[in-house]
Design a protein around this motif. Sequence first.
Motif, short mmCIF file in Angstrom:
data_model
loop_
_atom_site.label_atom_id
_atom_site.label_comp_id
_atom_site.label_asym_id
_atom_site.label_seq_id
_atom_site.Cartn_x
_atom_site.Cartn_y
_atom_site.Cartn_z
N THR A 12 0.88 -1.30 -0.33
CA THR A 12 -0.05 0.16 0.03
C THR A 12 0.85 1.11 -0.16
O THR A 12 0.44 2.48 0.08
CB THR A 12 -0.88 -0.09 1.42
OG1 THR A 12 -0.09 -0.19 2.26
CG2 THR A 12 -2.04 -0.89 1.22
N ASP A 14 4.01 4.12 -1.22
CA ASP A 14 4.24 5.05 -2.22
C ASP A 14 5.02 4.41 -3.52
O ASP A 14 4.70 4.35 -4.49
CB ASP A 14 5.29 6.20 -1.84
CG ASP A 14 5.44 7.17 -2.62
OD1 ASP A 14 4.49 7.81 -3.45
OD2 ASP A 14 6.71 7.17 -3.12
N ARG A 18 3.74 3.83 -7.08
CA ARG A 18 4.39 4.66 -8.08
C ARG A 18 5.00 3.77 -9.21
O ARG A 18 5.28 4.08 -10.26
CB ARG A 18 5.03 5.75 -7.72
CG ARG A 18 4.20 6.72 -7.13
CD ARG A 18 4.92 8.18 -7.01
NE ARG A 18 6.25 7.98 -6.15
CZ ARG A 18 7.33 8.13 -6.49
NH1 ARG A 18 7.63 8.30 -7.82
NH2 ARG A 18 8.30 7.84 -5.54
N VAL A 120 9.44 -1.45 2.03
CA VAL A 120 9.04 -1.09 3.40
C VAL A 120 10.10 -0.31 4.22
O VAL A 120 11.07 -0.48 3.57
CB VAL A 120 8.47 -2.26 4.46
CG1 VAL A 120 7.44 -3.02 3.96
CG2 VAL A 120 10.05 -3.25 4.63
N1 LIG Z 1 9.02 5.96 -2.31
C1 LIG Z 1 10.16 6.22 -3.22
O1 LIG Z 1 10.22 6.80 -4.05
C2 LIG Z 1 11.22 5.39 -2.77
C3 LIG Z 1 12.58 5.38 -3.79
C4 LIG Z 1 13.39 4.61 -3.53
C5 LIG Z 1 13.65 3.66 -2.37
N2 LIG Z 1 12.51 3.56 -1.51
C6 LIG Z 1 12.38 2.58 -0.54
O2 LIG Z 1 11.42 1.73 -0.81
C7 LIG Z 1 10.92 1.35 0.62
C8 LIG Z 1 9.27 1.72 0.50
O3 LIG Z 1 9.22 3.18 0.66
P1 LIG Z 1 7.65 3.95 0.35
O4 LIG Z 1 7.98 5.02 0.06
O5 LIG Z 1 6.94 3.10 -0.27
O6 LIG Z 1 6.96 3.77 2.06
P2 LIG Z 1 5.84 4.10 2.54
O7 LIG Z 1 5.22 4.92 1.45
O8 LIG Z 1 6.22 4.45 3.72
O9 LIG Z 1 4.99 2.81 2.35
C9 LIG Z 1 5.29 1.76 3.59
C10 LIG Z 1 4.61 0.25 3.45
O10 LIG Z 1 4.91 -0.36 4.38
C11 LIG Z 1 3.56 -0.86 5.13
N3 LIG Z 1 3.86 -0.94 6.67
C12 LIG Z 1 4.63 -0.15 7.61
N4 LIG Z 1 4.47 -0.72 8.68
C13 LIG Z 1 3.81 -1.85 8.58
C14 LIG Z 1 3.67 -3.17 9.61
N5 LIG Z 1 3.84 -2.68 10.86
N6 LIG Z 1 2.95 -4.03 9.06
C15 LIG Z 1 2.40 -4.06 7.65
N7 LIG Z 1 2.90 -3.27 6.76
C16 LIG Z 1 3.71 -2.11 7.12
C17 LIG Z 1 2.75 0.27 5.01
O11 LIG Z 1 1.39 -0.25 4.92
P3 LIG Z 1 0.29 0.68 5.36
O12 LIG Z 1 0.22 1.77 4.20
O13 LIG Z 1 -0.92 -0.14 5.17
O14 LIG Z 1 0.35 1.51 6.68
C18 LIG Z 1 3.02 0.71 3.63
O15 LIG Z 1 2.63 -0.25 2.45
C19 LIG Z 1 11.70 1.87 1.42
O16 LIG Z 1 12.79 1.13 2.06
C20 LIG Z 1 12.43 3.26 0.97
O17 LIG Z 1 13.60 3.51 1.46
C21 LIG Z 1 11.43 4.31 -2.01
#
Ligand SMILES: NC(=O)c1ccc[n+]([C@@H]2O[C@H](COP(=O)([O-])OP(=O)(O)OC[C@H]3O[C@@H](n4cnc5c(N)ncnc54)[C@H](OP(=O)(O)O)[C@@H]3O)[C@@H](O)[C@H]2O)c1
Length: 474
Positions: A12, A14, A18, A120
Amino acid sequence: MENMSFILFGATGDLARRKIFPALFNLYRNQKLPKAFSIIGIGKEELSNKQFQELVIDSLYEYSRHSVNDKAQKAEFVKSITYISLDITKETSYQKLLTLVKKVEREHNLQENRIFYLSVSPKLFNVITTNIKKSNLSNTSGWKRVIIEKPFGNDLKTAQQLNDIVQNAFQEDEIFRIDHYLGKPMVKNLLTFVSANPMLQPLWNKHMIANIQITANEEVGVGSRASYYEQAGAVRDMFQNHMLQLIMMTAVTMLDERNAIKLRAEKVQLMETIRVENQHDVVRGQYTKAPCIKGYKDELGVDSSSNIETFFAASLFIENPLWEGVPFFVRTGKRLNKKETKIVIEFKNVLNNHEKKTNSKPNLLTIHINPDYGISLQLNSKNPITGELETITMNFSSNDKDIPEAYEYLLADAIQGDLSYFTHWDEVELAWKSVQPIIENFHTNKIPLNFYQAGSNGPKEADDLVNKHGYKWW
Ligand SMILES: NC(=O)c1ccc[n+]([C@@H]2O[C@H](COP(=O)([O-])OP(=O)(O)OC[C@H]3O[C@@H](n4cnc5c(N)ncnc54)[C@H](OP(=O)(O)O)[C@@H]3O)[C@@H](O)[C@H]2O)c1
């Protein structure tokens, strides 16, 4: 292609919305997923399967690169997705997940081939990999793989700790550490570009190349990522991973890109010989305000006394017989005057003094990585009208919207088990080892923090870094 289950932690989030789901859908459309597969999405939020599938469809409309009307295909694709709400910090959740995975495997007649994607917060990488093993989710009769997002550790020690835990559950050749710069089309093209053009091969060494410049500049500021950035800064966010990878991908001589073992081994050898000369070869900067633009310290979520760097530049050398003496200049930063990621190869000027007088410019080969995709070559030529020597540029560029994004290439590779464009632990550990002293010098203020106005070229000290070797940034 073997059938498989794709188990997505953070479904769920970001990144999933995306990048990951749009990439999976594009692979599905282009028949690059196995004939039989299932996707199991895990999030904390309570959602029914149908609600989650609708969220995925919305994300495909928003982020998939295809604009064609493919409603039916989207509907068909999401049928393969099952959602489960779990608190992944709890051990009991993993038994529920195992039960679901087995049920889906039975229903879709799948072998126990499982990809676990950890999209995550890095804080959860430990607990997830530990419990994947404990719950027997990783005890499969088929193959298993884990894809891990960046950042892989926050320093050498935390990276080593994380690696110990991940390697307790997965073998090194089952671990796909993402550095999405390695999936960018022009980076994936680099080895082919040199190997498929015999005229370039004899030039790729210290005898013909004067210096190599790697730029990864952004126009945007820290945006909504202040809390992460305050812990990271430009060195951890960009240099330790992406920039070092770009250096290695430019310097490798291993030209068979599909031989992951040899390619990664050569990158490890290069990493072992990379040297930042001393602290005078490192520049750190932070953006200050400009008309209508906030300075870093005024950004929401940033400490008003923060000394985190939003800009980093360095000159490095690879101490091996092929590259010794060739400076590799890198610079990266936020709130600069142009968004641009490129590698510029400046060739030596071997013209004699008489010819030099005629105003010739160095030959430059530029690999445009982002936002443009392409290659340009700067040459000297005689103007047919004036008879004067002038600089001409040959350009190949593409703005084709149909070029796949990095995540699409990387997921296709992971599904096929190809590790070529994922980082080996030895590379990651060596990268942290070379970055650790720099970070420590930042903490003790041995390397001063310079300031640059938002929207400028960066701190002037970054120009000095290159000028002192007799060059300038291109
Ligand atoms: N976003 C980017 O552009 C980007 C770019 C490069 C790297 N990354 C890396 O990719 C990873 C994810 O990033 P993100 O931006 O997608 O993070 P995010 O939007 O904060 O999403 C986090 C996800 O983890 C889930 N989650 C958190 N705590 C949980 C728990 N206790 N039990 C079950 N699910 C849990 C959340 O579920 P709920 O929403 O249901 O709470 C959500 O699906 C990170 O390591 C980040 O450093 C992201």
